[in-house]
Design an enzyme around this catalytic site. Structure first.
Site, PDB file in Angstrom:
ATOM      1  CD  GLU C  48      -2.951  -1.167   0.249  1.00 53.86           C
ATOM      2  OE1 GLU C  48      -3.081  -0.179  -0.509  1.00 53.86           O
ATOM      3  OE2 GLU C  48      -3.636  -2.204   0.127  1.00 53.86           O
ATOM      4  CG  ASN C  52      -0.769   5.218  -1.175  1.00 55.41           C
ATOM      5  OD1 ASN C  52      -1.536   4.871  -2.071  1.00 55.41           O
ATOM      6  ND2 ASN C  52      -1.123   5.252   0.104  1.00 55.41           N
ATOM      7  NE  ARG C 106      -4.834   3.466  -5.947  1.00 52.86           N
ATOM      8  CZ  ARG C 106      -4.256   2.294  -5.780  1.00 52.86           C
ATOM      9  NH1 ARG C 106      -4.181   1.426  -6.781  1.00 52.86           N
ATOM     10  NH2 ARG C 106      -3.765   1.958  -4.612  1.00 52.86           N
TER      11      ARG C 106
HETATM   12  N1  LIG Z   1       2.952   9.071  -0.988  1.00 57.66           N
HETATM   13  C1  LIG Z   1       1.924   9.903  -1.261  1.00 57.66           C
HETATM   14  N2  LIG Z   1       2.141  11.058  -1.927  1.00 57.66           N
HETATM   15  C2  LIG Z   1       1.120  11.897  -2.218  1.00 57.66           C
HETATM   16  N3  LIG Z   1      -0.163  11.644  -1.885  1.00 57.66           N
HETATM   17  C3  LIG Z   1      -0.446  10.515  -1.219  1.00 57.66           C
HETATM   18  C4  LIG Z   1       0.565   9.599  -0.871  1.00 57.66           C
HETATM   19  N4  LIG Z   1      -0.018   8.566  -0.210  1.00 57.66           N
HETATM   20  C5  LIG Z   1      -1.327   8.851  -0.143  1.00 57.66           C
HETATM   21  N5  LIG Z   1      -1.614  10.029  -0.745  1.00 57.66           N
HETATM   22  C6  LIG Z   1      -2.940  10.680  -0.847  1.00 57.66           C
HETATM   23  O1  LIG Z   1      -3.819  10.041   0.077  1.00 57.66           O
HETATM   24  C7  LIG Z   1      -4.960   9.533  -0.587  1.00 57.66           C
HETATM   25  C8  LIG Z   1      -5.492   8.299   0.123  1.00 57.66           C
HETATM   26  O2  LIG Z   1      -4.558   7.237   0.032  1.00 57.66           O
HETATM   27  P1  LIG Z   1      -5.040   5.727   0.178  1.00 57.66           P
HETATM   28  O3  LIG Z   1      -5.842   5.615   1.428  1.00 57.66           O
HETATM   29  O4  LIG Z   1      -3.844   4.861   0.066  1.00 57.66           O
HETATM   30  O5  LIG Z   1      -6.017   5.492  -1.044  1.00 57.66           O
HETATM   31  P2  LIG Z   1      -5.762   5.369  -2.628  1.00 57.66           P
HETATM   32  O6  LIG Z   1      -4.321   5.021  -2.886  1.00 57.66           O
HETATM   33  O7  LIG Z   1      -6.684   4.282  -3.043  1.00 57.66           O
HETATM   34  O8  LIG Z   1      -6.116   6.703  -3.226  1.00 57.66           O
HETATM   35  C9  LIG Z   1      -4.524   9.314  -2.009  1.00 57.66           C
HETATM   36  O9  LIG Z   1      -5.601   9.306  -2.912  1.00 57.66           O
HETATM   37  C10 LIG Z   1      -3.569  10.498  -2.216  1.00 57.66           C
HETATM   38  O10 LIG Z   1      -4.285  11.666  -2.526  1.00 57.66           O
END
Ligand SMILES: Nc1ncnc2c1ncn2[C@@H]1O[C@H](COP(=O)(O)OP(=O)(O)O)[C@@H](O)[C@H]1O
Ligand SMILES: Nc1ncnc2c1ncn2[C@@H]1O[C@H](COP(=O)(O)OP(=O)(O)O)[C@@H](O)[C@H]1O
Lengths: 111, 143, 143, 111
Positions: C48, C52, C106
């Site tokens: 995960e 991300n 997503r």
């Molecule tokens: N490493 C990262 N860099 C930038 N934005 C991130 C990062 N990790 C998460 N995010 C932001 O947080 C949101 C939620 O993440 P997550 O719960 O993993 O759901 P998803 O990956 O399905 O969108 C993402 O849609 C993104 O906007």
């Protein structure tokens, strides 16, 4: 990694399971040496059927045990190495001093 | 030359990390669809170089070993580095059966194994600075 | 706290490296003798966080993702870092079902999965600087 | 990763082998969507028997296919996820909209 022992008269059969590298070699040597000394075996068969990986640390283990067995005027053999292990045995010339058998039956007949 | 993919893994000079280094490199190289034999060759060569850094480079002290892996077309480049005690005479060290640690039952076959299993092996070393082994292998794969 | 073992792996933000990252962390953690379930939890959480960094952090650009793994007693600490675009509102980002990329299908469940599978999840982020996810899990193992 | 298809009347059975993460999801979605459109299937069964790993990218894949199947007034089911995959399905609430069956027989009877 695991070493298990079987015996046949004066011959110790050590089956090594898993990977033989520098990390595991310490324990493998120790277990085999203890077992040989405990019952004063003359011959040693290394069963490599379940050995999945070996690097040149294994060559050191084999040669070291060979020297001990020589002192007892015994014989030492290797059984059933996989292709990767067999290449290490061949490259290092180990097979010239410790004969390699594809099956245990043949090795036991040789001893 | 265009690098298609790259990874670098850094770990403490503990012998329990030898198998970790092999698995990490194998997992990375597996995207090139190597044959079982090619993958075994690479794991073995990595095991030799990493073990050398741990035993000879750092002896019984703690330090970091760094393994870099690059995929360039159908070729893989693997660099194993330590900041350990270095090699005084590289030519002698590379000779089959030469080992500075016979008391540890080393066979002196590490460099020979690397040279046999990889297409190219380059060694750079400076006493008290460290050692860098660069290995190259073309992957023909099963395709 | 005494660090028993440590590794750091750095790789390009290519989606083919997601499985590599999982295998590398799993291979390192396996020296703690985790149960099959504990190992699966860790692989999933790493997947995960790394995904991300690749999709959200670097979007379609190339950069490096760094995964650090420390074994401290019976606890494993895993840090996943990128120098990507960062998160504006961390609280919002951590909410179940929130995603900034619904067009990529997503699910917005990444952080929820990390929180469920690990004992602690800490997120630090700065817009245009990058993101750092620190996760901790106690390994009870099969012993 | 590999996707293979079987059919039962208006139902497409997609068996996914290997790992379902963000990297493999693109190809999996594409293959399933093409197959559904090609023969205008109404129902979809995802056979997860050979799926060894799934993260939340898989949730996106399932929900996305579910929306397509809903438009066709069809049913969608999941068969035989392993414990790791099942936990992702449960945590994300997917099981509330896409029922999970432990065997193919039960799923086929439901459709
Ligand atoms: N490493 C990262 N860099 C930038 N934005 C991130 C990062 N990790 C998460 N995010 C932001 O947080 C949101 C939620 O993440 P997550 O719960 O993993 O759901 P998803 O990956 O399905 O969108 C993402 O849609 C993104 O906007
Ligand atoms: N990373 C290193 N740092 C210091 N010395 C090294 C290193 N690698 C190899 N050597 C030296 O080269 C010798 C030969 O290495 P090798 O062929 O691998 O055999 P072995 O490890 O069995 O001794 C070693 O005994 C050691 O003296």
């Amino acid at each position: 990694m695991q070493v298990s022992f079987k015996t046949r008269n004066k011959t110790l059969i050590a089956e090594i399971e898993g990977e033989l590298d520098h990390h595991t070699s310490v324990e493998i040597k120790d277990k085999i040496d203890k077992e040989i000394n405990r019952k004063q075996y003359k011959n040693l068969i290394l069963d490599f059927t379940k050995l999945t990986f070996m690097d040149s640390s294994g060559v050191g283990v084999i040669i070291g045990r060979y020297k001990n067995i020589q002192k007892r005027n015994g014989k030492m053999l290797i059984v059933n190495p996989n292709p990767q292990v067999n290449r290490i045995i061949t490259i290092s010339g180990v097979h010239k001093i410790v004969p390699v058998f594809s099956d245990m039956q043949g090795a036991l007949e040789e001893i | 030359m265009h690098v298609n993919n790259e990874m670098k893994v850094e770990f403490l000079s503990k012998s329990s990390n030898e198998s970790f280094a092999r698995v990490a490199v194998a997992a990375f190289v597996s995207q090139m669809d190597p044959t079982v034999e090619e993958l075994a060759d690479i794991k073995t060569a990595v095991s030799e170089a990493v073990t050398n850094s741990i035993i000879h480079g750092y002896e019984n002290t703690m330090g970091y070993v760094v393994v870099t892996c690059r995929i360039i077309g159908d070729t893989v480049e693997i660099i194993v580095e330590d900041k350990g005690k270095g090699i005084e005479n590289i030519e002698l060290a590379r000779q089959p059966l030469y080992t500075s640690r016979p008391e540890l039952e080393r066979s002196g076959m590490g460099f020979t194994v690397m040279e046999t299993f990889m297409d190219e092996v380059e060694v750079e070393s400076e006493v008290n600075k460290g050692t860098r082994v660069r290995m190259i292998k073309k992957i023909n794969g099963s395709r």
